[in-house]
Design a protein around this motif. Structure first.
Motif, PDB file in Angstrom:
ATOM      1  N   LEU A  76      16.412 -48.748 -13.587  1.00  0.00           N
ATOM      2  CA  LEU A  76      15.238 -47.990 -14.034  1.00  0.00           C
ATOM      3  C   LEU A  76      14.809 -47.034 -12.932  1.00  0.00           C
ATOM      4  N   GLU A  77      14.084 -45.997 -13.324  1.00  0.00           N
ATOM      5  CA  GLU A  77      13.502 -45.074 -12.359  1.00  0.00           C
ATOM      6  C   GLU A  77      12.000 -45.310 -12.303  1.00  0.00           C
ATOM      7  N   ARG A  78      11.450 -45.179 -11.115  1.00  0.00           N
ATOM      8  CA  ARG A  78      10.009 -45.377 -10.932  1.00  0.00           C
ATOM      9  C   ARG A  78       9.273 -44.157 -11.473  1.00  0.00           C
ATOM     10  N   ARG A  79       8.272 -44.420 -12.307  1.00  0.00           N
ATOM     11  CA  ARG A  79       7.427 -43.347 -12.820  1.00  0.00           C
ATOM     12  C   ARG A  79       6.259 -43.155 -11.872  1.00  0.00           C
ATOM     13  N   GLU A  80       5.935 -41.909 -11.601  1.00  0.00           N
ATOM     14  CA  GLU A  80       4.785 -41.631 -10.755  1.00  0.00           C
ATOM     15  C   GLU A  80       3.555 -41.455 -11.632  1.00  0.00           C
ATOM     16  N   ARG A  81       2.439 -41.869 -11.102  1.00  0.00           N
ATOM     17  CA  ARG A  81       1.192 -41.733 -11.851  1.00  0.00           C
ATOM     18  C   ARG A  81       0.758 -40.280 -11.845  1.00  0.00           C
ATOM     19  N   LYS A  82       0.061 -39.890 -12.887  1.00  0.00           N
ATOM     20  CA  LYS A  82      -0.376 -38.508 -13.003  1.00  0.00           C
ATOM     21  C   LYS A  82      -1.434 -38.166 -11.962  1.00  0.00           C
ATOM     22  N   GLU A  83      -2.257 -39.134 -11.572  1.00  0.00           N
ATOM     23  CA  GLU A  83      -3.310 -38.866 -10.601  1.00  0.00           C
ATOM     24  C   GLU A  83      -2.729 -38.599  -9.216  1.00  0.00           C
ATOM     25  N   GLU A  84      -1.625 -39.247  -8.893  1.00  0.00           N
ATOM     26  CA  GLU A  84      -1.063 -39.137  -7.552  1.00  0.00           C
ATOM     27  C   GLU A  84      -0.366 -37.805  -7.341  1.00  0.00           C
TER      28      GLU A  84
END
Length: 150
Positions: A76-84
């Motif tokens: 899996l790939e890590r999803r980044e949060r939209k706020e960050e």
């Protein structure tokens, strides 16, 4: 990865066992319908509720652990949060301007009037600061000095 899957299966079985404890007094018939709860029913209910909650927490913990393991292995790939991470601004296309046309039609005349008003005020200030021809010479020098010092 196997330990997380086994843990999740165990948590699901624990949750089902907790649900069974909650429902058993009514399914087995040792809690009469409409009567106040017997001590065994109260005990089964609270033990079953506790077991179900602990199992849900365990399931979530094993699920998160499995996700991290899969990210570490590259599955899996890590999803980044939209706020960050804010997305980089993309160049606007002509279609985006089409929706703003009505806004531009309303704002442009207002901006033109504001610009004309600012120019009038600037010209008026220049006229007020300029010395008159009938002003004595020493006062004209003061005007020149004050503008040089500014």
């Amino acid at each position: 990865m196997t330990k997380q899957i086994v843990g999740m299966v165990g948590a699901v079985l624990g949750f089902l066992g907790g649900l069974w404890l909650i429902l058993a007094p009514f399914a087995q018939g040792y809690q009469p319908s409409g009567a106040s709860w017997a001590d065994a029913t109260v005990n089964d209910f609270w033990v079953g509720t506790g077991l179900a909650l602990v199992s849900l927490i365990g399931f979530a913990a094993y699920g998160l652990s499995l996700r991290e393991e899969m990210i570490a292995r590259g599955i899996l790939e890590r999803r980044e949060r939209k706020e960050e991470a804010a997305p980089e601004p993309q160049p606007q296309e002509q279609a985006a301007y089409a929706g703003n046309a009505s806004i531009e039609q309303a704002i442009v005349p207002l901006l033109n009037e504001m610009l004309k008003d600012m120019q009038r005020q600037h010209q008026q200030e220049e006229r007020e600061n300029r010395p008159n021809n009938d002003t004595p010479y020493h006062q004209q020098e003061q005007y020149g000095r004050s503008s040089d010092n500014a």
